[in-house]
Design an enzyme around this catalytic site. Sequence first.
Site, PDB file in Angstrom:
ATOM      1  N   LYS A  79       0.824  -1.217   0.000  1.00 31.26           N
ATOM      2  CA  LYS A  79       0.000   0.000   0.000  1.00 31.26           C
ATOM      3  C   LYS A  79       0.856   1.264   0.000  1.00 31.26           C
ATOM      4  O   LYS A  79       0.479   2.246  -0.624  1.00 31.26           O
ATOM      5  CB  LYS A  79      -1.022  -0.015   1.140  1.00 31.26           C
ATOM      6  CG  LYS A  79      -0.457  -0.048   2.527  1.00 31.26           C
ATOM      7  CD  LYS A  79      -1.589  -0.109   3.531  1.00 31.26           C
ATOM      8  CE  LYS A  79      -1.126  -0.316   4.961  1.00 31.26           C
ATOM      9  NZ  LYS A  79       0.279  -0.418   5.281  1.00 31.26           N
ATOM     10  N   ARG A 104      -6.739   2.514  10.837  1.00 29.82           N
ATOM     11  CA  ARG A 104      -6.300   1.141  11.057  1.00 29.82           C
ATOM     12  C   ARG A 104      -7.249   0.375  11.970  1.00 29.82           C
ATOM     13  O   ARG A 104      -6.987  -0.772  12.278  1.00 29.82           O
ATOM     14  CB  ARG A 104      -4.918   1.159  11.685  1.00 29.82           C
ATOM     15  CG  ARG A 104      -3.847   0.510  10.789  1.00 29.82           C
ATOM     16  CD  ARG A 104      -2.537   0.733  11.437  1.00 29.82           C
ATOM     17  NE  ARG A 104      -1.457  -0.053  10.976  1.00 29.82           N
ATOM     18  CZ  ARG A 104      -0.520   0.368  10.144  1.00 29.82           C
ATOM     19  NH1 ARG A 104      -0.602   1.537   9.570  1.00 29.82           N
ATOM     20  NH2 ARG A 104       0.503  -0.398   9.871  1.00 29.82           N
ATOM     21  N   ARG A 106      11.989  -6.167   2.497  1.00 32.95           N
ATOM     22  CA  ARG A 106      11.786  -4.720   2.318  1.00 32.95           C
ATOM     23  C   ARG A 106      12.974  -3.900   2.833  1.00 32.95           C
ATOM     24  O   ARG A 106      13.538  -4.175   3.878  1.00 32.95           O
ATOM     25  CB  ARG A 106      10.527  -4.306   3.056  1.00 32.95           C
ATOM     26  CG  ARG A 106      10.243  -2.817   2.938  1.00 32.95           C
ATOM     27  CD  ARG A 106       8.826  -2.513   3.176  1.00 32.95           C
ATOM     28  NE  ARG A 106       8.463  -2.605   4.571  1.00 32.95           N
ATOM     29  CZ  ARG A 106       7.245  -2.320   5.030  1.00 32.95           C
ATOM     30  NH1 ARG A 106       6.303  -1.964   4.186  1.00 32.95           N
ATOM     31  NH2 ARG A 106       6.984  -2.405   6.309  1.00 32.95           N
ATOM     32  N   ARG A 135      13.701  -1.870   8.364  1.00 28.68           N
ATOM     33  CA  ARG A 135      12.997  -1.369   9.546  1.00 28.68           C
ATOM     34  C   ARG A 135      13.076  -2.380  10.683  1.00 28.68           C
ATOM     35  O   ARG A 135      12.980  -3.583  10.447  1.00 28.68           O
ATOM     36  CB  ARG A 135      11.533  -1.118   9.191  1.00 28.68           C
ATOM     37  CG  ARG A 135      11.324   0.195   8.492  1.00 28.68           C
ATOM     38  CD  ARG A 135       9.960   0.330   7.910  1.00 28.68           C
ATOM     39  NE  ARG A 135       8.879  -0.142   8.768  1.00 28.68           N
ATOM     40  CZ  ARG A 135       7.589  -0.014   8.464  1.00 28.68           C
ATOM     41  NH1 ARG A 135       7.235   0.557   7.331  1.00 28.68           N
ATOM     42  NH2 ARG A 135       6.669  -0.456   9.268  1.00 28.68           N
ATOM     43  N   ARG A 169       2.386  -8.024  13.659  1.00 28.59           N
ATOM     44  CA  ARG A 169       1.719  -6.950  12.908  1.00 28.59           C
ATOM     45  C   ARG A 169       0.601  -7.517  12.031  1.00 28.59           C
ATOM     46  O   ARG A 169      -0.444  -6.895  11.875  1.00 28.59           O
ATOM     47  CB  ARG A 169       2.743  -6.190  12.049  1.00 28.59           C
ATOM     48  CG  ARG A 169       3.644  -5.297  12.901  1.00 28.59           C
ATOM     49  CD  ARG A 169       4.839  -4.814  12.118  1.00 28.59           C
ATOM     50  NE  ARG A 169       4.468  -3.987  10.996  1.00 28.59           N
ATOM     51  CZ  ARG A 169       5.244  -3.814   9.918  1.00 28.59           C
ATOM     52  NH1 ARG A 169       6.395  -4.425   9.828  1.00 28.59           N
ATOM     53  NH2 ARG A 169       4.847  -3.035   8.945  1.00 28.59           N
TER      54      ARG A 169
HETATM   55  P1  AMP Z   1       3.357   1.338   8.753  1.00 30.33           P
HETATM   56  O1  AMP Z   1       4.528   2.082   8.258  1.00 30.33           O
HETATM   57  O2  AMP Z   1       2.058   1.823   8.187  1.00 30.33           O
HETATM   58  O3  AMP Z   1       3.499  -0.166   8.619  1.00 30.33           O
HETATM   59  O4  AMP Z   1       3.251   1.635  10.341  1.00 30.33           O
HETATM   60  C1  AMP Z   1       4.294   1.272  11.224  1.00 30.33           C
HETATM   61  C2  AMP Z   1       3.797   1.296  12.643  1.00 30.33           C
HETATM   62  O5  AMP Z   1       3.356   2.618  12.996  1.00 30.33           O
HETATM   63  C3  AMP Z   1       2.610   0.397  12.951  1.00 30.33           C
HETATM   64  O6  AMP Z   1       2.985  -0.943  13.183  1.00 30.33           O
HETATM   65  C4  AMP Z   1       2.047   1.085  14.187  1.00 30.33           C
HETATM   66  O7  AMP Z   1       2.828   0.794  15.329  1.00 30.33           O
HETATM   67  C5  AMP Z   1       2.233   2.567  13.855  1.00 30.33           C
HETATM   68  N1  AMP Z   1       1.062   3.097  13.125  1.00 30.33           N
HETATM   69  C6  AMP Z   1       1.029   3.524  11.832  1.00 30.33           C
HETATM   70  N2  AMP Z   1      -0.205   3.929  11.504  1.00 30.33           N
HETATM   71  C7  AMP Z   1      -0.989   3.746  12.593  1.00 30.33           C
HETATM   72  C8  AMP Z   1      -2.365   3.943  12.876  1.00 30.33           C
HETATM   73  N3  AMP Z   1      -3.217   4.408  11.944  1.00 30.33           N
HETATM   74  N4  AMP Z   1      -2.806   3.660  14.128  1.00 30.33           N
HETATM   75  C9  AMP Z   1      -1.975   3.192  15.069  1.00 30.33           C
HETATM   76  N5  AMP Z   1      -0.666   2.943  14.870  1.00 30.33           N
HETATM   77  C10 AMP Z   1      -0.171   3.218  13.638  1.00 30.33           C
END
Ligand code: AMP
Length: 215
Positions: free
Chosen positions: A16, A90, A129, A162, A173
């Site tokens: 995404k 989310r 990644r 990461r 996750r």
């Molecule tokens: P992402 O880069 O979208 O995979 O996000 C990495 C991490 O950031 C997630 O595993 C959460 O810990 C936090 N995070 C990102 N977006 C959200 C959200 N909408 N609500 C809560 N935590 C978030």
Amino acid sequence: MALRRIIMLGAPGSGKGTQAKFLGDKLDLVHISSGDLFREAQKNGTELGKLAKSYMEKGELVPDNVTVRMVVDHILPLKDEGFILDGFPRNLSQARALDRALEEEKIPIELVVNLKVPQDILLRRLSGRRMCRNCGEIYNVYTLPPQVEDRCDKCSGELYQRADDTEEVVRHRIEVYTKETQPLVGYYQHRGKLSEIENENDINVVRENLMRLLE
Ligand code: AMP
């Protein structure tokens, strides 16, 4: 008229982020990634960054009140420009809070794209990644490698993995996604906003399918 307010839904590793960046460039929309905003806050050593870190490294969601405020604050100045949300909302409570905030401004979400990918592919994608430390561009050592190893094609920045892309955190996750985020598919379907795209294929095929959806 072209769509101006889009949400990109999908599991971690569904692509995404990559597709939201592509669409943002193509349609001239601002790409808002909640994960990137949290990583930026961490890099800058802010209170928000410190709070987010403790959740992110475990693969947990950052609390809703903090997350909603951060994202809505970013969206509202873009009222007239349009945006594509990646990683937000989310869970259902974030989705409802977003709807309320956007309804007040009369700028509702117009389209939600759900990228569908089988779980075994998600795991492989996440472990491969790599991200650019400088500009955030995303690569994959298996499916989308950079031209020069460990260097960003766009800005020559260093590529890194990461901390939350390790196998244990990735599994958690995906569990959090299944429990918290997947119900959003039904939420947006019920509101007539959902479109789904398989994202197992070649990145360019997915892009073509996305563009077709938006025509
Ligand atoms: P992402 O880069 O979208 O995979 O996000 C990495 C991490 O950031 C997630 O595993 C959460 O810990 C936090 N995070 C990102 N977006 C959200 C959200 N909408 N609500 C809560 N935590 C978030």
